[in-house]
Design an enzyme around this catalytic site. Structure first.
Site, PDB file in Angstrom:
ATOM      1  N   SER A 138       0.840  -1.201   0.000  1.00  0.00           N
ATOM      2  CA  SER A 138       0.000   0.000   0.000  1.00  0.00           C
ATOM      3  C   SER A 138       0.871   1.245   0.000  1.00  0.00           C
ATOM      4  O   SER A 138       1.983   1.240   0.544  1.00  0.00           O
ATOM      5  CB  SER A 138      -0.894   0.017   1.246  1.00  0.00           C
ATOM      6  OG  SER A 138      -1.583   1.245   1.363  1.00  0.00           O
ATOM      7  N   TYR A 150      -1.617  -0.651  10.278  1.00  0.00           N
ATOM      8  CA  TYR A 150      -1.716  -1.073   8.882  1.00  0.00           C
ATOM      9  C   TYR A 150      -0.520  -0.584   8.079  1.00  0.00           C
ATOM     10  O   TYR A 150       0.095  -1.351   7.322  1.00  0.00           O
ATOM     11  CB  TYR A 150      -3.009  -0.544   8.272  1.00  0.00           C
ATOM     12  CG  TYR A 150      -3.205  -0.904   6.821  1.00  0.00           C
ATOM     13  CD1 TYR A 150      -3.626  -2.173   6.448  1.00  0.00           C
ATOM     14  CD2 TYR A 150      -2.971   0.035   5.815  1.00  0.00           C
ATOM     15  CE1 TYR A 150      -3.807  -2.502   5.119  1.00  0.00           C
ATOM     16  CE2 TYR A 150      -3.153  -0.284   4.483  1.00  0.00           C
ATOM     17  CZ  TYR A 150      -3.572  -1.557   4.136  1.00  0.00           C
ATOM     18  OH  TYR A 150      -3.735  -1.883   2.807  1.00  0.00           O
TER      19      TYR A 150
END
Length: 257
Positions: A138, A150
């Protein structure tokens, strides 16, 4: 026919990878937790693309279930030519407000599964002198996002992919991290993130992410950042001091209150 294994294959980017690879003539192995959704999707791929599709229901946070996927990847009698490590999830809220079991499960899926499945796939690929591994990371991995584990998990995925690509140079095995930004999937809803403030220009489509990722993989790139807006964001981010980065990200991250 070549065979591809995709984790998190029933929705979002994983589903788009499976559709694209099946359309290109790959037999498929679909991995996800929901057996019913897997079977429904497998039937669609078989009917549309005339490929063989194997379903492998598994929760990649569970050691015994993940081990089944590892064994399938290591099966030399039925080699896997392409591995897409897509499964992963995010959370909302601050680190200290999220229960430890959820944080651990996120680490197990976002990091542990990528590590273990890649480790299972690489030896056979090296022996055969060919193979592709796409690790779905990501853009968040390039930035320190307050309150989020995350971004830390995705920073690991990108760094692992870059390191292994160096170690595997010349073997015929390609490893790439694809680092999308905000993409129209179920991801944010499942994470409980409120995304209404995000401008439309920042949204990507899953098929666009997959198209750019596979194009970059076949051009030999190690890190793929789909979308011109995110390429620019990452490039500019490398020029901004981390202190200012943290301030900007903290003030603009969607879903924060």
């Amino acid at each position: 026919m070549p065979t591809a294994l995709v984790t998190g294959a029933t929705a979002g980017i994983g589903r788009a990878f499976a559709r694209r690879l099946a359309a290109e003539g790959h037999d498929m192995i679909l991995v996800a937790r929901d057996a019913a959704r897997l079977e429904e999707f497998a039937d669609r791929l078989r009917a549309r693309h005339r490929v063989e599709v194997e379903v492998l229901p598994a929760d990649l946070a569970a050691d015994t279930q993940r081990a089944e996927v590892e064994r399938r990847l290591a099966d030399e009698q039925r080699p896997v030519d392409v591995l897409v490590n897509n499964a992963g999830f995010g959370t909302s809220g601050e680190f200290w407000d999220t229960d430890a079991e959820t944080v651990q499960k996120q680490l197990d899926v976002n990091v542990g599964a990528v590590l273990r499945l890649t480790h299972a796939a690489v030896p056979g690929m090296r022996r055969r002198g060919r193979g592709d591994i796409v690790n779905v990371s990501s853009v968040a991995g390039f930035f320190a996002v307050s309150g989020s584990t995350y971004s830390a998990t995705k920073a690991y995925v990108t760094a692992l992919s870059e390191g292994l690509s160096v170690a595997l140079a010349g073997t015929g095995v390609r490893i790439m991290a694809v680092c999308p930004g905000f993409t129209q999937t179920e991801f944010h809803q499942r994470a409980g993130l409120q995304m209404g403030r995000l401008p439309r220009a920042f949204w990507l489509q899953a098929d666009q992410v997959v198209h750019e990722a596979l194009t970059d993989l076949r051009r030999g790139r190690v890190v793929s950042v789909p979308g011109l807006q995110y390429k620019a964001l990452v490039a500019v981010g490398r020029l901004i001091p981390q202190r200012i980065q943290r301030m900007i990200v903290t003030r603009t991250t969607p879903g924060r209150t």
